[in-house]
Design a protein around this motif. Structure first.
Motif, PDB file in Angstrom:
ATOM      1  N   ASP A  17       0.827  -1.192   0.000  1.00 44.20           N
ATOM      2  CA  ASP A  17       0.000   0.000   0.000  1.00 44.20           C
ATOM      3  C   ASP A  17       0.871   1.256   0.000  1.00 44.20           C
TER       4      ASP A  17
ATOM      5  N   GLU B 233      -3.962  -1.219  -4.904  1.00 44.08           N
ATOM      6  CA  GLU B 233      -5.379  -1.101  -4.557  1.00 44.08           C
ATOM      7  C   GLU B 233      -5.866  -2.314  -3.814  1.00 44.08           C
TER       8      GLU B 233
ATOM      9  N   LYS C 251      -7.430  -0.253  -0.431  1.00 46.67           N
ATOM     10  CA  LYS C 251      -7.958   1.106  -0.334  1.00 46.67           C
ATOM     11  C   LYS C 251      -9.223   1.194  -1.170  1.00 46.67           C
TER      12      LYS C 251
ATOM     13  N   HIS D  95      -9.020  12.125  -5.360  1.00 47.21           N
ATOM     14  CA  HIS D  95      -8.930  12.511  -3.965  1.00 47.21           C
ATOM     15  C   HIS D  95      -8.257  13.854  -3.895  1.00 47.21           C
TER      16      HIS D  95
ATOM     17  N   GLY E 241      -6.565  13.393   0.980  1.00 42.93           N
ATOM     18  CA  GLY E 241      -6.249  11.981   0.708  1.00 42.93           C
ATOM     19  C   GLY E 241      -4.901  11.791   0.035  1.00 42.93           C
TER      20      GLY E 241
ATOM     21  N   HIS F 120      -1.923   9.383   0.922  1.00 35.84           N
ATOM     22  CA  HIS F 120      -2.120   7.934   0.885  1.00 35.84           C
ATOM     23  C   HIS F 120      -1.632   7.313  -0.414  1.00 35.84           C
ATOM     24  N   HIS F 121      -1.298   8.161  -1.349  1.00 35.48           N
ATOM     25  CA  HIS F 121      -0.895   7.626  -2.654  1.00 35.48           C
ATOM     26  C   HIS F 121       0.503   8.065  -3.043  1.00 35.48           C
TER      27      HIS F 121
END
Lengths: 901, 210
Positions: free
Chosen positions: B100, B106, B153, B159, B163, B166-167
């Motif tokens: 992640d 994903e 996720k 996002h 957010g 988170h990526h």
């Protein structure tokens, strides 16, 4: 390339190349033949056809064609390159490099050839050449990321770290500020982490830290980022900041011991050897108590204090630690505690504690001081723990009584049978251990671990045939063949090699040991494809650590064992050449040497023919099923020597052994065994100075070791027996020894007898030292044989200095006593002394089958005389499998009745 | 009691030995090398107090650009002697977290034998996997596999703002999916002679890789 051809053939030539790259070899072959029909001597086509055939396992044709192609077109870089690729595929790297270099003479800027050359240089660790080639590639194509990175790595590998950093920074200078794009964030982050690790490596810690702060947003691997940061901070002495990071790491993973060590370092509470003052212990205790509140679920927080606590505090902590795990029934509890047994004081405290817990559960159903009733299983797990404790202490009778009680209480817990098997093995009943492991296995046939353990026990008991059959239940790969070798299952190959060796089957033993050696050669080869792959993937930290790992691959334990096994086999073959040969060998040994050589050549030719036929057959079979390209590797050429008989027909076994000795000397120089083997081998080869080197190494490593003492005495005894030197070389050797003698402190003006006597005096309480001294007395003064035997027999088996709560423990170890018995039997050749020794040891080791102890299965099943002697047993089992039909069960085999599943 | 940490190259031999002791699906060393040299963040080991490797997880990212970015558990094993310590859960969690956070996966997928109730129970009730599909005769001995998946996720297309962190990855399906096998396939006669290089990628133990 292919330029000399008319358009139609030139196109066909492109098809050949394309087909080769896409592994459509049949198509390529067809195109090549079409070109050759018109231009039968076209060099590049001949070469490419050869290369294609090489991939279809038609080696000899391949070489022939490639060489012919080259001869026809010496000025073609393609032909030279292909020749290099051919050598490369056969792992002949030096030859391949020569070919590439010839190709580059013709076409110096050929990127592909340069790249191929650089891969070989990386593989061969030709760092200077690697740097050169990478520089050329970068100069030719500076817009390729890979070329910058490759150039940097090449400098790192030759230990020029700061230059590597400069190159990476120059590369960064070519990038835009908003680099990287989304799809290259990982690669760029890896590059940055690599650069930071280089900065740390060459001690530029402040700069590394600055870089980390500056590039934080661009580094994707946050875990590596934090670990690296913490490590740098500790080195810089920024302990408070370091502590913060370690606490955050612990928050992410409270099961990583290294974070605890890091935290201790930041608090100034870390000692490599685990030695602490009482004040430090108090502070450590308080520290872990505070952590326990924060990480109540972490078992590390509870386990680590057992290492530094002492006395009553230790006891209390151990008690708290053990109880919930007994209630839960954690099978690994004992192995988790076993490092504590290195402190004898702690072992005694644990014994007291375990017995008290057992007592309380048995009497009240609760732990001491508690009223809550424990589930019935708690008693079983407590008995298991107590049993393993006494096993560790060498009190096998008590251990077995406890485990039997546990089994009787709950017969369905498989782990109990495994543990009982292990205890029986320690106690010396290998056959019973194997049958226990088999019983455990039969309780859950889907569990490979139980199968593996059973196979291991069978091999230890020299039941190779049964072991193989049992292993086959999980390793069947098509008909008959098992995939243990293909899957590099080295523990199995080692254990069966050792068993064959014990049983005197040198051919099979060699085969197994050499198989392990082959795995290591394959692993070295495995790196090849990653030299370019990692530069693209940018996993540079992992790549460099892989290279370092590969550089010391052959110092790995399994390799060491296999090489030592190979050397022992060859030495035994040298010592007993007749016994080892097979029927045809017998025939051969009757012939005079000249005819023997002829016969052997004839045999070799016949074999080659048979192998070729077999290969062609498999080739046909594979080419008929091209739909499954992945399967190709599965078909292997037929094993023309399944029993290793050909391996025994070497001209000079000692020469073979020397190859493997060199590998050991280069990779396991700190192991006594390496130098003992070197001594044995060089004594046989009459290489006096090399044997002397071995003696010197041994004395340096451990002058008190009984085997080192043996080598010292044997060497100088042998030398003293030589006649005065006459030849030049003998005089030279003599002079070297003369010059070296003053450096051997043991010798100073003393006779060998005196040295042996003082060795004995110094170690008079140790069985193995006494045995060595006795053996050397026999060497020096054969007439004192009986005196020497008396030295051994007078050895006292003292009580170990531990206060066992349940009876005394003696010091002698089973394997030592067996070695002494073999010594009496085969070196002293004194049957009476050997049988006196056997009877004495049967008392000490009642479970030992070797000594025929009263509780061993050898006696329990003594109705059948076959079981009397373990090695015989193994041979029997092995014969059993040889003749598949005649499955006559003999006594002890009852345990294996479940085998046919 | 047992340390959970990222694996290093030095651990690979012990991981292979652990795999051979415990599982019927085995791999040559090259396949382990391929994993650690491609996704060094996704391999974890369980190391006991005597520094012995008693469990491991071997995981990878799937690099097929036609599918959403996701990870795959290649192999997970814990020695029988070290059960009941929750090691499998800890190893899996560590690998999933890395998929992640580093690669922006994903979801994560795995295969499990239909008959392996204990493992299926671990994946579903402890780790939150769901059966996605059944692959008939997936294993060499003819047994079916469950294709199980766990969502890491929620798939929200855009996002904005909060957010974002988170990526951090997104590196997963970069299209740079060349395996070591094809890695050097250039043009001209100078293609690499990696005829047998496939060994690393091929799972000779019977299960199919894709």
């Amino acid at each position: 390339m292919g330029s000399s051809l008319p358009p139609k053939e030139a196109n066909l030539f492109k098809v050949i190349v394309k087909s080769y790259e896409t592994k459509q070899y049949k198509k390529g072959l067809k195109a090549a033949d079409a070109v050759l029909k018109k231009f039968p001597e076209h060099g590049e086509t001949l070469s490419m056809k050869g290369l294609t055939l090489n991939c279809m396992d038609r080696k000899s044709e391949a070489y022939e064609l490639v060489r012919r192609g080259l001869k026809n077109d010496l000025k073609s870089h393609v032909c030279w390159h292909v020749y290099g690729l051919l050598y490369r595929s056969d792992r002949e790297y030096r030859e391949a490099i020569k070919c590439y270099r010839n190709a580059l003479k013709i076409d110096p800027d050929n990127i592909e050839i340069l790249r191929d050359l650089s891969l070989l240089q990386a593989q061969m660790r030709d760092h200077t050449g690697f740097i050169e080639t990478r520089q050329q590639l970068l100069t030719l194509k500076p817009n390729h990321r890979m070329n910058w990175i490759g150039f940097a790595v090449s400098h790192h590998l030759s230990s020029n770290v700061s230059k590597a950093i400069d190159i990476l920074e120059a590369y960064e200078g070519t990038l835009e500020d908003d680099y990287p794009p989304d799809n290259e964030r990982y690669e760029h982050g890896e590059m940055l982490l690599y650069k930071i690790s280089l900065l740390e490596e060459c001690g530029l810690l402040k700069k590394a830290l600055e870089e980390m702060h500056k590039k934080e947003a661009k580094i994707v691997d946050k875990l590596a980022y934090r670990e690296q940061m913490a490590s740098i901070l500790v080195k810089l002495g920024c302990l408070e900041e370091g502590e913060k990071i370690y606490r955050s790491l612990l928050f992410m993973n409270s099961d990583n011991y290294r974070y605890f060590i890091g935290l201790q370092k930041c608090l100034g509470l870390y000692s490599e050897k685990g030695q602490y003052t009482s004040d430090e212990i108090e502070r450590l205790d308080a520290f872990y108590k505070s952590l326990k509140e924060q990480y109540s679920w972490s078992s590390a927080v509870k386990r680590i204090p057992l290492d530094f606590l002492e006395g009553d505090n230790f006891r209390e902590a151990a008690d708290c630690y053990v109880r919930p795990l007994l209630t839960k029934g954690v099978p690994s509890l004992f192995s988790d505690l076993s490092p504590l047994y290195d402190h004898p004081g702690k072992a005694c405290i644990l014994e007291e504690l375990f017995l008290q817990l057992e007592d309380s559960i048995r009497m009240t159903g609760s732990f001491p001081g508690r009223t809550r009733k424990e589930p019935p299983s708690t008693l079983v797990w407590t008995l298991l723990l107590v049993s393993q404790h006494f096993d560790r202490r060498g009190q096998h009778a008590i251990a077995l009584a406890k485990i039997d009680e546990a089994i009787e209480h709950t017969p369905t817990v498989i782990d109990l049978y495994s543990v009982k098997g292990r205890i029986l093995k320690h106690a010396g009943d290998l056959a019973a251990a194997a049958s226990l492991a088999d019983e455990a296995r039969s309780m859950d046939l889907a569990d490979r671990y139980l199968n593996s353990e059973c196979v291991m026990r069978m091999l230890q008991a020299d039941q190779v045939g049964f072991a193989e059959k049992t292993a086959l239940l999980f390793t069947k790969d098509g008909d008959q063949h098992n995939n243990l070798h293909d899957m590099q299952c080295m523990w199995y190959e080692l254990a069966s090699g050792e068993s064959y060796f014990r049983q005197g089957d040198l051919g099979r033993a060699l085969k197994k040991f050499l198989a392990v050696e082959k795995h290591y050669a394959d692993m070295t080869e495995d790196q090849f494809d990653f030299h370019s792959y990692c530069l693209r993937k940018m996993t540079l930290r992992a790549y460099v650590s892989m290279l370092k790992f590969q550089d010391k691959l052959h110092s790995h334990e399994y390799f060491h064992k296999a090489a030592a096994g190979v050397i022992r086999c060859y030495m035994k073959l040298h010592d007993f050449p007749i016994r080892a040969t097979t029927e045809e060998g017998d025939e051969m040994s009757r012939l005079p040497p000249s005819q023997r050589k002829k016969l052997r050549q004839k045999q070799k030719k016949a074999e080659a023919r048979a192998k070729k036929e077999a290969d062609e057959k498999t080739e046909e079979e594979t080419s008929s099923s091209t739909s499954k390209p992945g399967k190709r590797q599965h078909t292997r050429s037929v094993d023309v020597d399944p029993h290793g008989e050909k391996l025994l027909q070497v001209e000079d076994p000692l020469l073979e052994a020397t190859k493997y000795l060199k590998l050991l000397q280069n990779n396991s120089a700190s192991s006594l065994e390496t130098h003992i083997l070197s001594f044995e081998l060089n004594m046989r080869k009459q290489k006096i100075l090399l044997a002397f080197q071995a003696v010197k190494q041994l004395l340096k490593l451990d002058e008190n070791n009984p085997d080192c003492h043996r080598c010292l005495i044997r060497f100088f005894h042998k030398v003293s027996s030589f006649p005065a030197p006459v030849t030049d070389s003998a005089i030279l050797i003599w002079n070297v020894l003369e010059a070296e003698l003053p450096n051997i402190s043991q010798l100073h003006g003393k006779s060998l007898n005196v040295i042996n006597q003082s060795f004995l005096e110094k170690h008079k309480d140790s069985l193995m030292h006494r045995a060595a001294a006795a053996e050397m007395l026999l060497v020096l003064e054969p007439e004192k044989k009986l005196e020497a035997i008396k030295l051994i027999e007078d050895s006292p088996n003292k009580l170990a200095p531990v206060n066992g709560a349940l009876g005394p423990v003696r010091e002698w170890k089973l394997e030592d006593c067996i070695a002494v018995h073999k010594l009496l039997k085969t070196v002293f050749i004194n049957e009476n002394a050997a049988s006196r020794w056997k009877a004495r040891c049967a008392e000490y080791f009642p479970y030992s089958t070797y000594f025929g102890g009263c509780r061993s299965s050898a006696v329990a099943f003594s109705v059948n005389h076959n079981v009397q002697n373990a090695p015989e047993n193994g041979v029997l089992a092995y014969q059993e499998t040889k003749s598949e039909e005649s499955h006559s069960l003999n006594g002890k085999l009852q345990a294996f009745k479940d085998l046919t599943i | 009691m047992v340390c959970i940490r990222q694996a290093t190259v030095e651990d690979l031999l012990a991981m292979q030995a652990c795999n051979l002791l415990c599982l019927p699906e085995n791999y040559q060393m090259k396949y382990y090398l391929y994993h650690i040299l491609s996704w060094p963040q996704l391999l974890f080991v369980a190391e006991d107090y005597g520094s012995k490797i008693v469990g491991y997880v071997l995981a990878k990212m799937e690099e097929d650009a036609s599918e959403p970015c996701h990870g795959h558990i290649t192999s997970l094993a814990v020695l029988r002697t070290h059960r009941k310590l929750g090691l499998a859960t800890k190893l899996m969690t560590a690998a999933q977290n890395a998929m992640d956070s580093v690669f922006g996966a994903e979801y994560v997928s795995l295969h499990v034998r239909r008959s392996n109730r204990a493992a299926i129970n671990l994946y579903t009730s402890t780790l939150g996997y769901k059966i996605h599909d059944v692959e008939a005769k997936y294993y060499a001995d003819g047994e079916d596999a469950y294709d199980m998946r766990k969502q890491l996720k929620v798939r929200t297309a855009h996002h904005h703002g909060h957010g974002h962190h988170h990526h951090p990855g997104g590196a997963c399906c970069s299209g740079d999916a060349a395996k070591p096998v094809e890695a050097d396939a250039g043009t001209g006669a100078s293609a690499s002679a990696s005829a047998s290089a496939n060994a690393g990628e091929r799972r000779a133990g019977g299960v199919q890789s894709r």
